[in-house]
Design a protein around this motif. Structure first.
Motif, PDB file in Angstrom:
ATOM      1  N   ASN A  15     -79.397   1.693 -46.018  1.00  0.00           N
ATOM      2  CA  ASN A  15     -78.519   0.790 -46.818  1.00  0.00           C
ATOM      3  C   ASN A  15     -79.063   0.587 -48.268  1.00  0.00           C
ATOM      4  O   ASN A  15     -78.536   0.721 -49.086  1.00  0.00           O
ATOM      5  CB  ASN A  15     -78.556  -0.547 -46.244  1.00  0.00           C
ATOM      6  N   ASP A  16     -80.170   0.502 -48.091  1.00  0.00           N
ATOM      7  CA  ASP A  16     -80.950   0.205 -49.260  1.00  0.00           C
ATOM      8  C   ASP A  16     -80.499   1.552 -50.303  1.00  0.00           C
ATOM      9  O   ASP A  16     -80.650   1.527 -51.281  1.00  0.00           O
ATOM     10  CB  ASP A  16     -82.512  -0.119 -48.999  1.00  0.00           C
ATOM     11  N   ALA A  17     -81.166   2.574 -49.678  1.00  0.00           N
ATOM     12  CA  ALA A  17     -81.005   3.767 -50.396  1.00  0.00           C
ATOM     13  C   ALA A  17     -79.675   4.006 -51.041  1.00  0.00           C
ATOM     14  O   ALA A  17     -79.506   4.468 -52.127  1.00  0.00           O
ATOM     15  CB  ALA A  17     -81.350   4.912 -49.701  1.00  0.00           C
ATOM     16  N   TYR A  18     -78.590   3.788 -49.921  1.00  0.00           N
ATOM     17  CA  TYR A  18     -77.262   3.904 -50.471  1.00  0.00           C
ATOM     18  C   TYR A  18     -76.900   3.202 -51.646  1.00  0.00           C
ATOM     19  O   TYR A  18     -76.307   3.527 -52.565  1.00  0.00           O
ATOM     20  CB  TYR A  18     -76.278   3.691 -49.362  1.00  0.00           C
ATOM     21  N   ARG A  19     -77.316   1.818 -51.683  1.00  0.00           N
ATOM     22  CA  ARG A  19     -77.126   1.050 -52.713  1.00  0.00           C
ATOM     23  C   ARG A  19     -77.566   1.328 -54.055  1.00  0.00           C
ATOM     24  O   ARG A  19     -77.197   1.188 -55.043  1.00  0.00           O
ATOM     25  CB  ARG A  19     -77.417  -0.519 -52.565  1.00  0.00           C
ATOM     26  N   ARG A  20     -78.856   1.981 -53.782  1.00  0.00           N
ATOM     27  CA  ARG A  20     -79.546   2.542 -55.058  1.00  0.00           C
ATOM     28  C   ARG A  20     -79.088   3.839 -55.605  1.00  0.00           C
ATOM     29  O   ARG A  20     -79.582   4.281 -56.604  1.00  0.00           O
ATOM     30  CB  ARG A  20     -81.106   2.610 -54.734  1.00  0.00           C
ATOM     31  N   GLY A  21     -78.005   4.224 -54.990  1.00  0.00           N
ATOM     32  CA  GLY A  21     -77.408   5.416 -55.464  1.00  0.00           C
ATOM     33  C   GLY A  21     -77.861   6.661 -54.715  1.00  0.00           C
ATOM     34  O   GLY A  21     -77.603   7.808 -55.420  1.00  0.00           O
ATOM     35  N   LYS A  22     -79.012   6.683 -53.997  1.00  0.00           N
ATOM     36  CA  LYS A  22     -79.633   7.763 -53.457  1.00  0.00           C
ATOM     37  C   LYS A  22     -79.453   7.790 -51.898  1.00  0.00           C
ATOM     38  O   LYS A  22     -80.544   7.691 -51.141  1.00  0.00           O
ATOM     39  CB  LYS A  22     -81.111   7.915 -53.663  1.00  0.00           C
ATOM     40  N   PRO A  23     -78.112   8.117 -51.410  1.00  0.00           N
ATOM     41  CA  PRO A  23     -77.969   7.988 -50.080  1.00  0.00           C
ATOM     42  C   PRO A  23     -78.825   8.879 -49.120  1.00  0.00           C
ATOM     43  O   PRO A  23     -79.046  10.127 -49.684  1.00  0.00           O
ATOM     44  CB  PRO A  23     -76.607   8.124 -49.629  1.00  0.00           C
ATOM     45  N   LEU A  24     -79.304   8.721 -47.977  1.00  0.00           N
ATOM     46  CA  LEU A  24     -80.153   9.449 -47.174  1.00  0.00           C
ATOM     47  C   LEU A  24     -79.265  10.404 -46.371  1.00  0.00           C
ATOM     48  O   LEU A  24     -79.573  11.434 -45.703  1.00  0.00           O
ATOM     49  CB  LEU A  24     -81.459   8.851 -46.491  1.00  0.00           C
ATOM     50  N   ILE A  25     -78.421   9.671 -45.688  1.00  0.00           N
ATOM     51  CA  ILE A  25     -77.359  10.152 -44.833  1.00  0.00           C
ATOM     52  C   ILE A  25     -75.895   9.917 -44.973  1.00  0.00           C
ATOM     53  O   ILE A  25     -75.583   9.183 -45.973  1.00  0.00           O
ATOM     54  CB  ILE A  25     -77.761   9.404 -43.224  1.00  0.00           C
ATOM     55  N   GLU A  51     -73.499  -5.497 -46.084  1.00  0.00           N
ATOM     56  CA  GLU A  51     -74.509  -4.663 -46.297  1.00  0.00           C
ATOM     57  C   GLU A  51     -75.210  -5.043 -47.880  1.00  0.00           C
ATOM     58  O   GLU A  51     -74.067  -5.448 -48.708  1.00  0.00           O
ATOM     59  CB  GLU A  51     -74.092  -3.259 -46.517  1.00  0.00           C
ATOM     60  N   PRO A  52     -76.242  -5.653 -47.899  1.00  0.00           N
ATOM     61  CA  PRO A  52     -76.860  -6.098 -49.205  1.00  0.00           C
ATOM     62  C   PRO A  52     -77.185  -4.801 -50.285  1.00  0.00           C
ATOM     63  O   PRO A  52     -77.010  -4.018 -50.007  1.00  0.00           O
ATOM     64  CB  PRO A  52     -78.258  -6.572 -48.822  1.00  0.00           C
ATOM     65  N   GLU A  53     -77.107  -5.472 -51.476  1.00  0.00           N
ATOM     66  CA  GLU A  53     -77.331  -4.528 -52.518  1.00  0.00           C
ATOM     67  C   GLU A  53     -78.204  -5.307 -53.698  1.00  0.00           C
ATOM     68  O   GLU A  53     -78.380  -6.433 -53.705  1.00  0.00           O
ATOM     69  CB  GLU A  53     -75.976  -4.419 -53.323  1.00  0.00           C
ATOM     70  N   THR A  54     -79.198  -4.527 -54.456  1.00  0.00           N
ATOM     71  CA  THR A  54     -80.156  -5.324 -55.044  1.00  0.00           C
ATOM     72  C   THR A  54     -80.130  -4.509 -56.551  1.00  0.00           C
ATOM     73  O   THR A  54     -80.159  -3.322 -56.547  1.00  0.00           O
ATOM     74  CB  THR A  54     -81.603  -5.334 -54.552  1.00  0.00           C
TER      75      THR A  54
END
Ligand code: ZN
Length: 612
Positions: A15-25, A51-54
């Protein structure tokens, strides 16, 4: 218990990676993990949290009402259960005429604009103040203060200019919002006016009854998808009646009166035999997986592109890897997920064609040698493919020519039939190749195809057409960046890149012009504006099968009379011209939007009237 904890940790990290614009899956893979959690721990708090976003260094904003997620339906059955729940709720409160609205589901960064504050969704309760996005140049579609929507980039622009630099348009949008300084790609996209905040209320939509929705789901999805030039991942269906909405309410995660419909294409599993590396026209080295042949949607699949080298490195793709591939609609099959990594991962250090050491640019491997034979082959191939008026110049033929030193368009066009024979082509093929060259010069070709065929960066077919409506082809090489920048849709950086690119091909351009191609001119806007026909300045959509000629010819004819030809009906459309076999949903929509609908015969009658 240990499994659940691990799964949630994983989900949080993804989720964190997705929110940062670098999805892992992939999204589908993520959703599958969520479903897995729901299966083993249906009450887990993770399932009920948005889902949180930071965003670091941004001010937090509490939303007046929570911005919830959307429940998802992957199957017809899930959708029909949703519709039943709505109908039951409507029955409970005595609402008889239940209507549904379907809109495209944008795949961008969600936000809420009240006219003063622009906030990201955040965790749904509290978001971040991101008004700086508007100061940076993100365009609010329809104006400010229109509520909830998403920041997205135009898809056609992304595909033409950025697909080789970013894996997903969303990654780029997140970068624009999150960082204080814009990278060159972001700056250019913004300058060209391609990054938008689209409030949901401004989206095209379909409206109808429960039965119409359930019976035509696929058609509705396809129609809506066609009309939007933004990245989307499915559509959203919701009940319109306010009383039903209020009665159904929400969980802490999603509204009960709304559902996202995702059309998941057919998938298949296979094993990677080897990875081949293809050199593109601009030097990008693309990995292509050769796989054990597998049947997917009726086609036998042997090759699947892996998009870029970064994916090979990160996902462990190589001989023996098990992969899942997906094909939806007519789209070529693509990698959906890696089921089992390979131990033999090979990333080339040198260009397979010219042996120049390769450089990493973001996730892409690039050969920077302008004289790389593979790049030259691709450029010549691009020329013939883009002109599209002569056959026979396939990549294998071109490779043979380039290997024999015929490595420029000038040299190719200087070839006689006997020259081809001397290079070892058979008598029939030599004749065909020679004739094809003559055909490509004598068969009419639109000037924007001719221009785009040179493969100047930032000058694809669409941009060539726009440019040539303002500057005639013969004047183009002498035009300045300022002249190009003055045209709507061309920013400062793009304009400079175009003039630089045109300079680079100047000699070839002049030589090709001297060969006397039969070039059909795009009407200049200035001339068109002085025209006075019933369709000058009007927006027209041609649909269905035409009987008096091809649809393309009608579109070209309309453009010459100064009409704007659109691909789908929107609020701006004036005329919908219908050939045979036009779907009812298109007509229904045109009627609703007050578009004048006419037959092919009506249309020709209208444009033939001398006084309009
Ligand atoms: Zn090379």
């Amino acid at each position: 218990m240990e499994d659940i904890k691990k799964l949630v940790e994983k989900l949080n990290a993804y989720n964190d990676a997705y929110r940062r614009g670098k999805p892992l899956i992939s999204d589908v893979e993520y959703d599958a993990l969520v479903e897995q959690l729901r299966e083993i721990a249906p009450q887990h708090p993770f399932l009920n949290a948005v889902e949180p976003e930071t965003f670091e260094n941004k001010i937090e904003i509490r939303h007046p009402a929570p911005m919830l997620s959307t429940e998802k339906a992957y199957t017809e059955e899930q959708l029909s259960r949703f519709v039943s729940r709505v109908m039951k709720a409507a029955g409970d409160i005595g609402v008889l005429d239940v209507r549904f609205r379907v809109t495209p589901k944008l795949d961008g960064l969600a936000g809420r604009d009240d006219g003063t504050i622009f906030a990201s969704r955040g965790n749904g309760e509290v978001g971040y103040e991101i008004s700086s996005a508007f100061q940076k140049g993100v365009i609010p579609v329809g104006g400010r203060g229109l509520g909830i929507g998403e920041i997205v980039i135009e898809m056609s622009y992304f595909e033409e200019h950025l697909a080789e630099e970013f894996e997903h348009p969303r990654n780029m949008v997140v970068g624009i919002v999150a960082s204080d300084t814009l990278n060159e790609y972001a700056r250019r996209a913004i300058e060209d006016g391609k990054v938008h905040f689209v409030p949901y209320s401004q989206l095209v939509s379909w409206e109808g009854s429960a039965t119409a929705l359930l019976e035509n789901t696929e058609d509705i999805i396809q129609e809506l998808t066609k009309q939007v030039d933004y990245p989307i991942d499915g559509v959203v269906a919701e009940v319109i009646n306010e009383d039903v909405k209020t009665y159904m309410g929400a969980t802490s995660h999603h509204y009960r009166w709304q559902i996202a419909i995702k059309s998941k294409g057919e998938t298949a599993e296979t094993t990677v035999r080897s990875v081949m590396w293809q050199v593109g026209r601009t030097g990008s080295i693309t990995p292509v997986m050769e796989v054990e042949p597998v049947l997917l949607s009726g086609a036998n699949i042997r090759r699947v592109t892996a998009h870029h080298a970064g994916l090979i490195r990160k996902e462990g793709i190589g001989e023996g890897a098990r992969i899942e591939i997906i094909r939806s609609g007519e789209v070529i099959p693509k990698l959906e997920q890696i089921l089992e990594k390979s131990r033999h991962i090979v990333i080339p250090g040198h260009c397979p064609s010219c042996s120049t050491p390769l450089l990493w640019q973001n996730d892409f491997l690039k050969c920077t040698n302008d004289n790389c034979p593979a790049q030259i082959e691709q450029r010549i191939s691009h020329w013939f493919k883009t002109l599209g008026n002569a056959d026979w110049f396939g990549i294998k033929t071109i490779r043979r020519l380039v290997e024999s030193g015929i490595d420029t368009l000038e040299k190719v066009y200087a070839m006689k039939e006997s020259d081809f024979s001397e290079l070892g082509f058979g008598p029939v093929q030599s004749g065909n190749l020679y004739n094809a060259l003559q055909t490509s010069r004598t068969k009419p070709v639109e000037d924007w195809r001719f221009l785009a065929a040179f493969g100047v960066s930032d000058l694809g077919k669409g941009d060539s057409r726009k440019l040539l409506a303002r500057i005639p082809l013969e004047n183009l090489p002498d035009s300045t960046p300022e002249q190009i920048e003055a045209i709507d849709g061309f920013g400062k950086i793009t304009s400079r890149s175009i003039t630089r690119g045109l300079n680079g091909i100047r000699r070839t351009f002049d030589n090709m012009m001297d060969l006397g191609f039969r070039i059909e001119k795009t009407p200049l806007l200035a001339d068109v504006q002085s025209l006075d026909t019933p369709i000058t300045g009007k927006s027209i959509v041609f649909t269905g099968k035409m009987t008096r000629g091809s649809r393309e010819a009608m579109q070209a004819g309309a453009r010459k009379l100064g009409a704007k030809v659109q691909s789908g009906v929107s609020g701006k459309t004036d005329f919908l011209v219908c050939g045979e076999k036009v779907g009812p949903s298109k007509i229904e929509k045109a009627t609703r939007l007050g578009v004048t609908i006419m037959s092919e015969a009506d249309y020709f009658e209208m444009i033939s009237e001398p006084d309009g």
